[in-house]
Design an enzyme around this catalytic site. Structure first.
Site, PDB file in Angstrom:
ATOM      1  CB  SER A 111      -8.308 -20.309 -66.564  1.00 20.14           C
ATOM      2  OG  SER A 111      -9.179 -19.217 -66.623  1.00 20.14           O
TER       3      SER A 111
HETATM    4  N1  SAH Z   1      -8.546 -14.775 -67.533  1.00 20.46           N
HETATM    5  C1  SAH Z   1      -8.309 -14.783 -66.102  1.00 20.46           C
HETATM    6  C2  SAH Z   1      -9.292 -15.639 -65.328  1.00 20.46           C
HETATM    7  C3  SAH Z   1     -10.667 -15.143 -65.437  1.00 20.46           C
HETATM    8  S1  SAH Z   1     -11.716 -15.361 -64.043  1.00 20.46           S
HETATM    9  C4  SAH Z   1      -6.891 -15.201 -65.759  1.00 20.46           C
HETATM   10  O1  SAH Z   1      -6.127 -15.540 -66.670  1.00 20.46           O
HETATM   11  O2  SAH Z   1      -6.532 -15.154 -64.581  1.00 20.46           O
HETATM   12  C5  SAH Z   1     -13.033 -14.397 -64.709  1.00 20.46           C
HETATM   13  C6  SAH Z   1     -12.881 -12.915 -64.501  1.00 20.46           C
HETATM   14  O3  SAH Z   1     -13.906 -12.272 -65.238  1.00 20.46           O
HETATM   15  C7  SAH Z   1     -13.063 -12.504 -63.047  1.00 20.46           C
HETATM   16  O4  SAH Z   1     -11.953 -11.779 -62.617  1.00 20.46           O
HETATM   17  C8  SAH Z   1     -14.324 -11.651 -63.089  1.00 20.46           C
HETATM   18  O5  SAH Z   1     -14.324 -10.586 -62.154  1.00 20.46           O
HETATM   19  C9  SAH Z   1     -14.319 -11.133 -64.507  1.00 20.46           C
HETATM   20  N2  SAH Z   1     -15.620 -10.694 -65.021  1.00 20.46           N
HETATM   21  C10 SAH Z   1     -16.833 -11.248 -64.811  1.00 20.46           C
HETATM   22  N3  SAH Z   1     -17.787 -10.560 -65.446  1.00 20.46           N
HETATM   23  C11 SAH Z   1     -17.160  -9.542 -66.105  1.00 20.46           C
HETATM   24  C12 SAH Z   1     -17.618  -8.468 -66.920  1.00 20.46           C
HETATM   25  N4  SAH Z   1     -18.911  -8.286 -67.206  1.00 20.46           N
HETATM   26  N5  SAH Z   1     -16.704  -7.589 -67.416  1.00 20.46           N
HETATM   27  C13 SAH Z   1     -15.392  -7.742 -67.120  1.00 20.46           C
HETATM   28  N6  SAH Z   1     -14.903  -8.738 -66.341  1.00 20.46           N
HETATM   29  C14 SAH Z   1     -15.771  -9.627 -65.836  1.00 20.46           C
END
Ligand code: SAH
Length: 217
Positions: free
Chosen positions: A64
Protein backbone atom coordinates in the site's frame (compact mmCIF):
# COMPACT_ATOMS: atom_id res chain seq x y z
CA UNK A 1 24.44 15.86 14.07
CA UNK A 2 26.35 12.58 13.77
CA UNK A 3 26.26 10.64 10.51
CA UNK A 4 24.22 7.96 12.27
CA UNK A 5 21.29 10.27 13.01
CA UNK A 6 21.24 11.96 9.60
CA UNK A 7 18.35 10.62 7.59
CA UNK A 8 18.89 10.36 3.84
CA UNK A 9 17.02 13.10 1.92
CA UNK A 10 14.38 10.75 0.57
CA UNK A 11 13.48 9.64 4.12
CA UNK A 12 13.21 13.26 5.25
CA UNK A 13 10.92 14.02 2.34
CA UNK A 14 8.93 10.89 3.21
CA UNK A 15 8.28 12.21 6.75
CA UNK A 16 7.44 15.64 5.40
CA UNK A 17 4.91 14.23 2.95
CA UNK A 18 3.18 12.23 5.68
CA UNK A 19 2.99 15.29 7.95
CA UNK A 20 1.75 17.51 5.13
CA UNK A 21 -0.98 15.05 4.33
CA UNK A 22 -2.16 15.23 7.93
CA UNK A 23 -0.44 12.47 9.88
CA UNK A 24 0.26 14.02 13.28
CA UNK A 25 0.62 11.11 15.71
CA UNK A 26 4.31 11.14 16.61
CA UNK A 27 4.43 7.45 17.46
CA UNK A 28 3.04 6.63 14.01
CA UNK A 29 5.54 8.97 12.32
CA UNK A 30 8.35 7.35 14.31
CA UNK A 31 7.25 3.85 13.24
CA UNK A 32 7.14 5.02 9.59
CA UNK A 33 10.66 6.40 10.04
CA UNK A 34 12.00 3.26 11.70
CA UNK A 35 10.68 0.51 9.43
CA UNK A 36 12.76 0.26 6.23
CA UNK A 37 10.17 0.18 3.42
CA UNK A 38 12.93 -0.66 0.94
CA UNK A 39 13.13 -4.12 2.55
CA UNK A 40 9.47 -4.80 1.63
CA UNK A 41 9.38 -3.76 -2.04
CA UNK A 42 10.65 -5.72 -5.06
CA UNK A 43 14.42 -5.27 -5.63
CA UNK A 44 13.83 -3.25 -8.81
CA UNK A 45 11.62 -0.78 -6.91
CA UNK A 46 14.03 0.01 -4.06
CA UNK A 47 14.76 3.44 -5.54
CA UNK A 48 11.05 4.25 -5.28
CA UNK A 49 10.54 2.83 -1.76
CA UNK A 50 10.09 6.27 -0.15
CA UNK A 51 7.79 7.72 -2.79
CA UNK A 52 4.19 8.03 -1.59
CA UNK A 53 2.78 5.43 -3.91
CA UNK A 54 1.62 1.82 -3.92
CA UNK A 55 3.96 -0.61 -5.71
CA UNK A 56 3.47 -4.04 -7.26
CA UNK A 57 4.66 -7.13 -5.36
CA UNK A 58 4.52 -10.87 -6.15
CA UNK A 59 1.24 -12.70 -6.93
CA UNK A 60 -0.26 -9.62 -8.64
CA UNK A 61 -0.73 -7.84 -5.28
CA UNK A 62 0.47 -4.44 -3.99
CA UNK A 63 2.25 -2.89 -1.04
CA UNK A 64 0.00 0.00 0.00
CA UNK A 65 0.79 3.67 -0.36
CA UNK A 66 2.71 4.90 2.73
CA UNK A 67 0.16 7.64 3.49
CA UNK A 68 -2.64 5.06 3.60
CA UNK A 69 -0.56 2.77 5.85
CA UNK A 70 0.13 5.68 8.24
CA UNK A 71 -3.47 6.90 8.13
CA UNK A 72 -5.01 3.49 8.87
CA UNK A 73 -2.49 2.96 11.67
CA UNK A 74 -3.29 6.36 13.18
CA UNK A 75 -7.03 5.66 13.01
CA UNK A 76 -6.56 2.41 14.95
CA UNK A 77 -5.35 4.28 18.06
CA UNK A 78 -2.91 1.54 19.05
CA UNK A 79 -1.51 0.88 22.52
CA UNK A 80 1.34 -1.38 23.62
CA UNK A 81 -1.00 -3.97 25.13
CA UNK A 82 -3.14 -4.42 22.01
CA UNK A 83 -3.50 -7.70 20.20
CA UNK A 84 -3.97 -6.86 16.53
CA UNK A 85 -5.24 -8.86 13.56
CA UNK A 86 -4.33 -7.88 10.01
CA UNK A 87 -6.07 -9.51 7.05
CA UNK A 88 -3.87 -9.21 3.93
CA UNK A 89 -0.18 -9.51 4.84
CA UNK A 90 1.04 -8.76 1.31
CA UNK A 91 4.63 -7.60 1.72
CA UNK A 92 4.42 -7.51 5.53
CA UNK A 93 5.06 -3.75 5.65
CA UNK A 94 1.80 -2.73 7.35
CA UNK A 95 2.27 -5.55 9.89
CA UNK A 96 5.78 -4.26 10.65
CA UNK A 97 4.43 -0.74 11.26
CA UNK A 98 1.67 -2.09 13.52
CA UNK A 99 4.17 -4.17 15.47
CA UNK A 100 6.08 -1.04 16.56
CA UNK A 101 2.95 0.31 18.28
CA UNK A 102 1.06 -2.76 19.49
CA UNK A 103 1.73 -5.74 21.71
CA UNK A 104 1.24 -8.50 19.15
CA UNK A 105 0.25 -8.68 15.49
CA UNK A 106 -1.27 -11.72 13.81
CA UNK A 107 -1.32 -11.21 10.05
CA UNK A 108 -3.10 -13.53 7.60
CA UNK A 109 -2.35 -13.96 3.89
CA UNK A 110 -4.00 -16.22 1.31
CA UNK A 111 -0.90 -16.57 -0.96
CA UNK A 112 1.75 -18.94 0.37
CA UNK A 113 4.56 -17.13 -1.51
CA UNK A 114 3.65 -13.80 0.07
CA UNK A 115 3.20 -15.27 3.56
CA UNK A 116 6.58 -17.06 3.40
CA UNK A 117 8.44 -14.01 2.02
CA UNK A 118 6.88 -11.66 4.57
CA UNK A 119 7.68 -14.07 7.42
CA UNK A 120 11.36 -14.30 6.51
CA UNK A 121 11.68 -10.52 5.99
CA UNK A 122 10.12 -9.85 9.38
CA UNK A 123 12.46 -12.40 10.99
CA UNK A 124 15.49 -10.80 9.32
CA UNK A 125 14.46 -7.40 10.66
CA UNK A 126 14.10 -8.85 14.17
CA UNK A 127 10.44 -7.96 14.72
CA UNK A 128 9.51 -10.66 17.21
CA UNK A 129 5.91 -9.75 17.97
CA UNK A 130 4.45 -10.61 14.55
CA UNK A 131 3.01 -13.95 13.49
CA UNK A 132 2.41 -14.50 9.77
CA UNK A 133 -0.21 -17.11 8.98
CA UNK A 134 -1.29 -18.65 5.68
CA UNK A 135 -5.06 -18.54 5.73
CA UNK A 136 -8.33 -16.95 4.69
CA UNK A 137 -9.46 -13.88 6.58
CA UNK A 138 -13.05 -14.78 5.71
CA UNK A 139 -12.77 -18.15 7.45
CA UNK A 140 -10.63 -17.84 10.53
CA UNK A 141 -10.46 -20.65 13.04
CA UNK A 142 -12.42 -19.91 16.21
CA UNK A 143 -9.37 -20.64 18.37
CA UNK A 144 -7.57 -17.51 17.14
CA UNK A 145 -9.74 -15.66 19.63
CA UNK A 146 -10.62 -11.99 19.99
CA UNK A 147 -8.67 -8.87 19.01
CA UNK A 148 -8.37 -5.31 20.32
CA UNK A 149 -7.84 -4.02 16.79
CA UNK A 150 -8.54 -5.48 13.33
CA UNK A 151 -7.22 -4.01 10.09
CA UNK A 152 -8.26 -5.31 6.69
CA UNK A 153 -5.93 -4.29 3.86
CA UNK A 154 -7.91 -5.75 0.94
CA UNK A 155 -11.23 -4.44 -0.41
CA UNK A 156 -14.36 -6.07 0.99
CA UNK A 157 -17.77 -5.50 -0.59
CA UNK A 158 -19.12 -5.52 2.96
CA UNK A 159 -17.69 -6.17 6.40
CA UNK A 160 -18.63 -9.69 7.47
CA UNK A 161 -20.59 -9.83 10.73
CA UNK A 162 -18.30 -12.67 11.87
CA UNK A 163 -15.34 -10.28 11.68
CA UNK A 164 -16.77 -7.47 13.83
CA UNK A 165 -17.77 -10.12 16.36
CA UNK A 166 -14.03 -10.81 16.76
CA UNK A 167 -13.56 -7.39 18.36
CA UNK A 168 -12.96 -7.12 22.08
CA UNK A 169 -15.11 -4.58 23.96
CA UNK A 170 -13.99 -1.06 22.86
CA UNK A 171 -12.26 -2.71 19.91
CA UNK A 172 -11.77 -0.96 16.56
CA UNK A 173 -11.85 -2.43 13.05
CA UNK A 174 -10.83 -0.56 9.94
CA UNK A 175 -11.44 -1.85 6.40
CA UNK A 176 -11.79 -0.62 2.81
CA UNK A 177 -15.39 -1.27 1.81
CA UNK A 178 -16.71 -1.08 -1.72
CA UNK A 179 -16.50 -2.64 -5.18
CA UNK A 180 -13.56 -4.94 -5.87
CA UNK A 181 -12.32 -2.87 -8.77
CA UNK A 182 -12.71 0.84 -8.26
CA UNK A 183 -12.88 3.20 -5.33
CA UNK A 184 -13.67 2.00 -1.82
CA UNK A 185 -14.35 3.89 1.39
CA UNK A 186 -12.29 3.31 4.46
CA UNK A 187 -14.73 2.36 7.21
CA UNK A 188 -14.01 2.37 10.94
CA UNK A 189 -16.16 0.27 13.25
CA UNK A 190 -15.97 0.68 17.03
CA UNK A 191 -17.43 -1.86 19.40
CA UNK A 192 -19.37 -0.06 22.11
CA UNK A 193 -21.40 -1.26 25.09
CA UNK A 194 -24.59 -1.02 23.07
CA UNK A 195 -23.35 -2.34 19.72
CA UNK A 196 -21.21 -0.98 16.91
CA UNK A 197 -20.46 2.60 15.75
CA UNK A 198 -19.62 2.93 12.07
CA UNK A 199 -17.84 5.88 10.50
CA UNK A 200 -16.80 6.45 6.89
CA UNK A 201 -13.35 8.05 6.60
CA UNK A 202 -11.72 8.56 3.18
CA UNK A 203 -11.75 7.06 -0.31
CA UNK A 204 -9.08 4.47 -1.07
CA UNK A 205 -8.17 1.84 -3.65
CA UNK A 206 -7.18 -1.65 -2.55
CA UNK A 207 -6.81 -4.99 -4.31
CA UNK A 208 -9.81 -7.25 -3.63
CA UNK A 209 -10.22 -9.55 -0.65
CA UNK A 210 -10.94 -12.99 -2.11
CA UNK A 211 -12.17 -16.09 -0.32
CA UNK A 212 -10.07 -19.21 0.23
CA UNK A 213 -6.36 -19.92 0.25
CA UNK A 214 -4.97 -19.17 -3.25
CA UNK A 215 -4.42 -22.24 -5.44
CA UNK A 216 -1.55 -20.52 -7.22
CA UNK A 217 1.63 -20.27 -5.16
N1 SAH B 1 -0.89 -4.93 3.90
C1 SAH B 1 -0.09 -5.26 2.73
C2 SAH B 1 -0.77 -4.91 1.42
C3 SAH B 1 -2.00 -5.67 1.21
S1 SAH B 1 -2.42 -6.10 -0.44
C4 SAH B 1 1.28 -4.62 2.78
O1 SAH B 1 1.57 -3.88 3.72
O2 SAH B 1 2.09 -4.90 1.89
C5 SAH B 1 -3.77 -7.13 0.02
C6 SAH B 1 -3.38 -8.53 0.40
O3 SAH B 1 -4.53 -9.17 0.91
C7 SAH B 1 -2.91 -9.36 -0.79
O4 SAH B 1 -1.64 -9.88 -0.53
C8 SAH B 1 -3.97 -10.44 -0.90
O5 SAH B 1 -3.47 -11.69 -1.34
C9 SAH B 1 -4.48 -10.53 0.52
N2 SAH B 1 -5.82 -11.11 0.67
C10 SAH B 1 -6.90 -10.95 -0.12
N3 SAH B 1 -7.94 -11.64 0.34
C11 SAH B 1 -7.53 -12.26 1.48
C12 SAH B 1 -8.15 -13.15 2.41
N4 SAH B 1 -9.42 -13.55 2.27
N5 SAH B 1 -7.42 -13.61 3.46
C13 SAH B 1 -6.13 -13.23 3.60
N6 SAH B 1 -5.48 -12.40 2.75
C14 SAH B 1 -6.17 -11.92 1.70
Amino acid sequence: MSAKTTAPPEKMLFQLTLRRRGISDLAVLRAMEEVPREAFVEPDDRGDAYRDSALGIACGQTISQPFVVAYMTEQLGLAKHHRVLEIGTGSGYQAAILSRLAGHVLTIERFRTLADTARSRIEDLGYHNIEVMLGDGFAMPEQLGQFDRIIVTAAMTEIPEALVQRLEPDGILIAPVGPHHGVQTLVRVKRTESGFDRKELVDVRFVPALPGIAKEL
